[in-house]
Design an enzyme around this catalytic site. Structure first.
Site, mmCIF file in Angstrom:
data_model
loop_
_atom_site.group_PDB
_atom_site.id
_atom_site.type_symbol
_atom_site.label_atom_id
_atom_site.label_comp_id
_atom_site.label_asym_id
_atom_site.label_seq_id
_atom_site.Cartn_x
_atom_site.Cartn_y
_atom_site.Cartn_z
ATOM 1 N N ARG A 700 -2.760 10.878 -4.005
ATOM 2 C CA ARG A 700 -2.756 9.444 -4.302
ATOM 3 C C ARG A 700 -1.832 9.300 -5.503
ATOM 4 N NH1 ARG A 700 -3.921 6.008 -8.961
ATOM 5 N NH2 ARG A 700 -4.317 3.931 -8.137
ATOM 6 N N LEU A 701 -0.777 8.529 -5.358
ATOM 7 C CA LEU A 701 0.275 8.426 -6.362
ATOM 8 C C LEU A 701 0.067 7.172 -7.201
ATOM 9 C CD1 LEU A 701 3.003 9.275 -3.755
ATOM 10 C CD2 LEU A 701 2.359 10.800 -5.622
ATOM 11 N N ASP A 702 -0.123 7.348 -8.495
ATOM 12 C CA ASP A 702 -0.433 6.243 -9.400
ATOM 13 C C ASP A 702 0.838 5.497 -9.813
ATOM 14 O OD1 ASP A 702 -0.931 5.624 -12.679
ATOM 15 O OD2 ASP A 702 -2.454 4.925 -11.278
ATOM 16 N N VAL A 704 3.375 3.660 -8.656
ATOM 17 C CA VAL A 704 4.673 4.024 -8.093
ATOM 18 C C VAL A 704 5.712 2.929 -8.278
ATOM 19 C CG1 VAL A 704 3.680 5.609 -6.400
ATOM 20 C CG2 VAL A 704 3.960 3.194 -5.796
ATOM 21 N N GLU A 727 0.253 3.705 -4.981
ATOM 22 C CA GLU A 727 -0.298 2.460 -5.516
ATOM 23 C C GLU A 727 0.857 1.570 -5.962
ATOM 24 O OE1 GLU A 727 -1.513 2.417 -9.470
ATOM 25 O OE2 GLU A 727 -3.122 0.957 -9.213
ATOM 26 N N LYS A 790 0.273 -12.028 13.989
ATOM 27 C CA LYS A 790 -0.092 -10.669 13.610
ATOM 28 C C LYS A 790 -0.849 -10.678 12.277
ATOM 29 C CE LYS A 790 3.652 -8.201 15.957
ATOM 30 N NZ LYS A 790 4.752 -7.194 15.783
ATOM 31 N N TRP A 798 3.697 -2.522 9.332
ATOM 32 C CA TRP A 798 3.842 -1.073 9.417
ATOM 33 C C TRP A 798 2.453 -0.447 9.308
ATOM 34 C CZ3 TRP A 798 8.355 1.678 6.361
ATOM 35 C CH2 TRP A 798 8.656 2.885 6.994
ATOM 36 N N HIS A 809 -11.451 1.371 -8.306
ATOM 37 C CA HIS A 809 -11.939 1.541 -9.673
ATOM 38 C C HIS A 809 -11.356 0.515 -10.631
ATOM 39 C CE1 HIS A 809 -8.111 3.556 -9.367
ATOM 40 N NE2 HIS A 809 -8.014 3.622 -10.681
ATOM 41 N N ASP A 810 -10.190 -0.051 -10.310
ATOM 42 C CA ASP A 810 -9.574 -1.073 -11.160
ATOM 43 C C ASP A 810 -10.097 -2.467 -10.849
ATOM 44 O OD1 ASP A 810 -7.839 0.496 -12.764
ATOM 45 O OD2 ASP A 810 -6.462 0.708 -11.074
#
Length: 877
Positions: A700-702, A704, A727, A790, A798, A809-810
């Protein structure tokens, strides 16, 4: 029906009954479900319903079956073909009471707020105050004199105080907060936390609010005596009991020194005043707005006592034992199944003929209390044993069957599986496995690889047809067409990889030593298999125990049994902030959540129950160890001892000598310059070390948004994650405070970032979360479709790269930056768990009263084969 006595097959001393907690549970009921198919079980609030609207075919046991059961002798293990014990976890609900009391303290000068809970546990009151003139829902810390002993400040907005038994023999754990009524405090806010389970108890999805002034608006979370009865001269004490809400009020009405017109004979005119309460309340509100001093002067506190029910979910471990033998008299295979799970346990079972494990109904005879379920399986109510607190059944099968499949049904909402799959017992070529826990092959693929590749091929066809149409060619830009082509290439690569893996290969031993093999194609799709269901395994407060890894390890089997396949763990590195999002020494993995060895143990335990593990990596910024010659913190220590060249040049706070930032700056710490070759090299090695040393399966990339997605592509190609999600947090589009219906620009920015990674990572679908807020809070369901019909978020454009969520958590937990509308959580989960994309569920919601509903929705998703690329949308009513 023939009476049958089933003797114990496995004389295992570990197969013991685990008694239920006795506190406020409903009394046990009869085990006989044959006369009343809606009879409640003995598991507290759980119910067992066999749906009487459906025709039930009851199959009675034959006399030959009875004879077989009677002849089942387990004294000799020579004819035992297979024996195994499966550990299972289930949840029991324990009910208790939770009270709130506002009353005068013993000295009669101050007032006292008391909060108590009757359930055992490690209870914490997380609380704060709001002051006169405050707007919004933010808390502040109370004055120090208000804080009871043992209180701990939480940042600058709250206090945590443990609940304790005040004396020996007390039923309630309790905390008392003393305060002076002549103060600037307008209200006390709190939530209750059980540190043993990590569960938070709120009031209608919000914090409890105890107002200390008369004029505060009721936002739906107010508790206490109801205002609006007017103001009286003198003092009146009343007591009210509202049976429908099980709430008790003790109200003290204070009387101003100067009565107004109409107050004379107030007691005699009580009923008239009640009828005019709304007008009186409005007048009192208007008069109270003059100044803070007048508000305090005319403040009228009313004591009350309010009591509510509270339910705590407790994880209970049980065992399921299975043994298989062949009858020498009949040549049939006999399966004996026993469990120590209390109450009525129904075995939903069938047989299979090969490794495909496709369920079939075997030929009769069947055990007593067996019904046919939709001509696809059988259901048997386990019979209580004559000795001990166990139940069981014997199943007589023909030799031709390959395996015995089953799951356990405790009630309509509770099914027990083994490591996410059906229990599987081999019948042909079995061997004894004494004393092993769950060593049998329990793999049961619900979706075959063929159906998965068919879905990929259909999606490729849709993309190709959309790309080749004349209208599409005129309207789509070159960049969009290239993006679609990239998607087609990756889908084709995945389908080809699955096809290659299904081809029988020549054993390695027969391959010539001089013959070389071509390396396999490496694919990093960012979506795993497409059937992932993600659990966020922490909240904002998880670090406080300093043993979070060990606490989560104890829940590993339970999380797996709910149907989660991937878990997102908190940041593992040493950090300036206890939550882990201000990393310092990247190779120091001793954090507030636990030690590096405890982290390894946790990851190993999660892998053992079939859960992939994501590490939360913060690549955008890093806290420095030393100051430069100007006194600025931008020199790093530890194994990655970078200097200020690793810091971007356009952040004035940290005086970096690198290049300009490729994204948005995070001003609380030095932003890393990813354009530097040495930085990228070190980060690739670090990610590889995490994969190898800890066993992480993905990332999980914080934050980005802070650096170009092309750098992420490099990092993911180097570390080869099974799953990765970024994120990318951005504000939605609003006009005059109202959310726009069209959020294409917002989701386009997220899709642009995914494109920059070349599709190697997915992203959290912030667009969908924001739209669900407005749609559910205001019942504006038209927002759930875009102009083309849609889904309006990233999942509509996508879906294979969209990780949908409603809370994290935020946004939730104790931060509450963007909390999902209270009481609407399950509607939000009903949406994301029945739609394409990869759904993520927040820890606080899993371990709360939403647990069983979330488990049901996950089961619906799995049963219907919904995955991240599903072309049809599923909705539950």
């Amino acid at each position: 029906m023939a009476a049958v006595t089933i003797d114990s097959l496995l004389q295992n001393p570990t197969l013991l009954f685990r008694p239920k907690a006795k506190l406020l549970l409903k009394p046990p009921r009869s085990l006989d479900c044959s006369r009343n198919r809606k009879l409640p079980l003995s598991r507290g609030s759980c119910l067992c319903s066999f749906n009487p609207r459906r025709t039930i075919h009851v199959v009675r046991a034959s006399s030959s079956e009875t004879a077989l059961i009677g002849n089942f002798d387990t004294s000799s293990s020579d004819d035992i073909l297979y024996k195994d014990i499966f550990p299972v976890k289930r949840i029991e609900k324990v009910e208790g009471k939770f009270f709130i009391r506002l009353d005068r303290s013993k000295d009669q000068h101050d007032w006292q707020l008391s909060v108590g809970c009757s359930l055992p546990g490690k209870w914490i009151l997380h609380w704060g105050v709001s002051y006169l003139g405050d707007s919004g829902s933010e808390w502040d810390q109370p004055p120090k004199r208000m804080r009871p002993p043992g209180s701990i400040p939480i940042k600058d907005y709250a206090i945590e105080t443990p609940l304790k038994k005040l004396s020996e023999g007390d039923i309630f754990h309790e905390v008392k907060i003393d305060f002076n009524p002549i103060s600037e405090i307008a209200a006390i806010h709190f939530v209750l936390k059980d540190e043993e389970t990590g569960a938070w108890y709120q009031h209608r999805g919000m914090d409890f609010k105890v107002p200390l002034v008369d004029y505060l608006e009721d936002d739906g979370n107010t508790v206490g005596a109801k205002r609006g009865f007017g103001v009286w001269s003198g003092a009146v004490t009343g007591q009210y009991r509202i049976m429908s809400q099980v709430v008790y009020f003790q109200v003290i009405y204070r009387i101003p020194s100067e009565p107004t017109l109409g107050d004379v004979g107030a007691l005699q005119q009580f009923s008239n005043v009640l009828l005019k309460s709304e007008a009186s309340h409005a007048d009192s509100q208007n008069n109270s707005i003059e100044s803070k001093d007048s508000k305090n002067k005319n403040r009228c506190l009313e004591g009350f006592y309010e009591e509510q029910s509270i339910v705590k979910e407790v994880s209970v471990g049980n065992l399921v034992s299975v043994a298989v033998r062949k009858s020498p008299e009949t040549g049939k295979v006999i399966v004996c199944l026993e469990t120590d799970i209390p109450g009525d346990v129904v075995v939903h079972w069938g047989v299979c003929r090969d490794d495909a494990k496709i369920w079939e109904i075997p030929a009769a005879p069947y055990p007593p209390e067996t019904t046919v379920f939709k001509n696809k399986a059988l259901r048997t109510l386990l019979q209580p044993k004559a000795t001990g607190n166990r139940s069981g059944a014997l199943f007589t099968l023909d030799e031709e069957h390959f395996g015995f499949l089953f799951v356990l049904k405790l009630d309509d909402n509770t099914w027990l599986k083994f490591k996410e799959n059906d229990f599987y017992v081999p019948l042909l070529g079995t061997s004894s496995v004494p004393g092993q826990y769950g060593q049998s092959d329990s793999t049961s693929e619900e979706i075959s690889s063929k159906s998965y590749t068919d879905g990929i091929i259909n999606e490729i066809r849709n993309l190709v047809s959309g790309l080749s149409s004349e209208k599409s060619q005129k309207t789509k830009t070159k960049e969009v067409q290239e993006s679609i082509l990239q998607e087609i290439e990756q889908l084709a690569a995945e389908a080809y990889s699955i096809f290659r893996s299904s081809i029988t290969t020549v054993p390695e031993e027969v391959v010539s030593e001089t013959e070389t093999t071509k390396p396999s194609v490496k694919i990093s799709s960012g979506t795993g298999t497409g059937f992932e269901i993600l659990c966020q395994g922490f909240n904002w407060e998880s670090h406080k125990s300093r043993r979070w890894y060990m606490e989560l390890k104890e829940k590993a089997s339970e999380i797996s049994s709910l149907g989660f396949t991937v878990i997102w763990l908190p940041p593992p590195t040493e950090s300036v902030s206890p939550e882990g999002y201000m990393p310092k020494d990247l190779y120091n993995l001793n954090s507030r959540y636990g030690t590096i060895d405890e982290l390894k143990e946790l990851v190993k335990s999660l892998h053992e129950v079939g859960i992939k593990v994501l590490g939360d990596v913060v690549l955008n910024h890093r806290c420095a160890h030393f100051k430069n010659q100007n006194g600025v913190w931008n020199i790093f220590g530890g194994r990655l001892n970078w200097d200020d060249r690793a810091v971007v040049a356009d952040d004035p706070h940290f005086q970096g000598r690198g290049n300009k930032s490729s994204g948005d700056n995070f001003h609380a710490a030095p932003n890393i310059d990813h354009s530097q070759e040495f930085v990228r090299k070190d980060l690739k090695e670090w990610l590889g070390w995490l994969r190898e040393e800890i066993g992480y399966d993905g990332w999980r990339l914080d934050f980005v948004r802070g650096f170009w997605g092309g750098y992420v592509k490099d990092y993911l190609e180097a570390s080869e994650p099974y799953f990765a999600v970024g994120e990318y947090w951005d504000s939605l589009s609003y006009t005059y405070g109202e959310m726009d219906h069209n959020q294409d620009s917002h989701r386009q920015r997220i899709v642009d970032w995914i494109n920059a990674t070349n599709g190697t990572a997915g992203a959290f679908d912030v667009t969908t979360k924001g739209i669900l807020h407005s749609a559910l809070e205001r019942c504006e369901y038209w927002r759930l479709s875009d102009q083309k019909g849609k889904p309006p978020g990233v999942v509509g454009w996508w879906p294979s790269r969209a990780v949908t969520f409603i809370e994290n958590h935020d946004t939730g937990s104790t931060q509450g930056h963007w909390r999902f509308p209270g009481g609407k959580e399950m509607q939000g989960y009903a949406y994301i768990l029945t739609h394409p994309g990869t759904p993520a569920v927040f820890y606080d919601h899993i371990f709360s009263h939403h647990r069983s509903e979330i488990a049901n929705l996950i089961s619906v998703r799995n049963r219907n084969g919904i995955h991240c690329r599903s072309l049809e949308l599923y909705m539950v009513g």
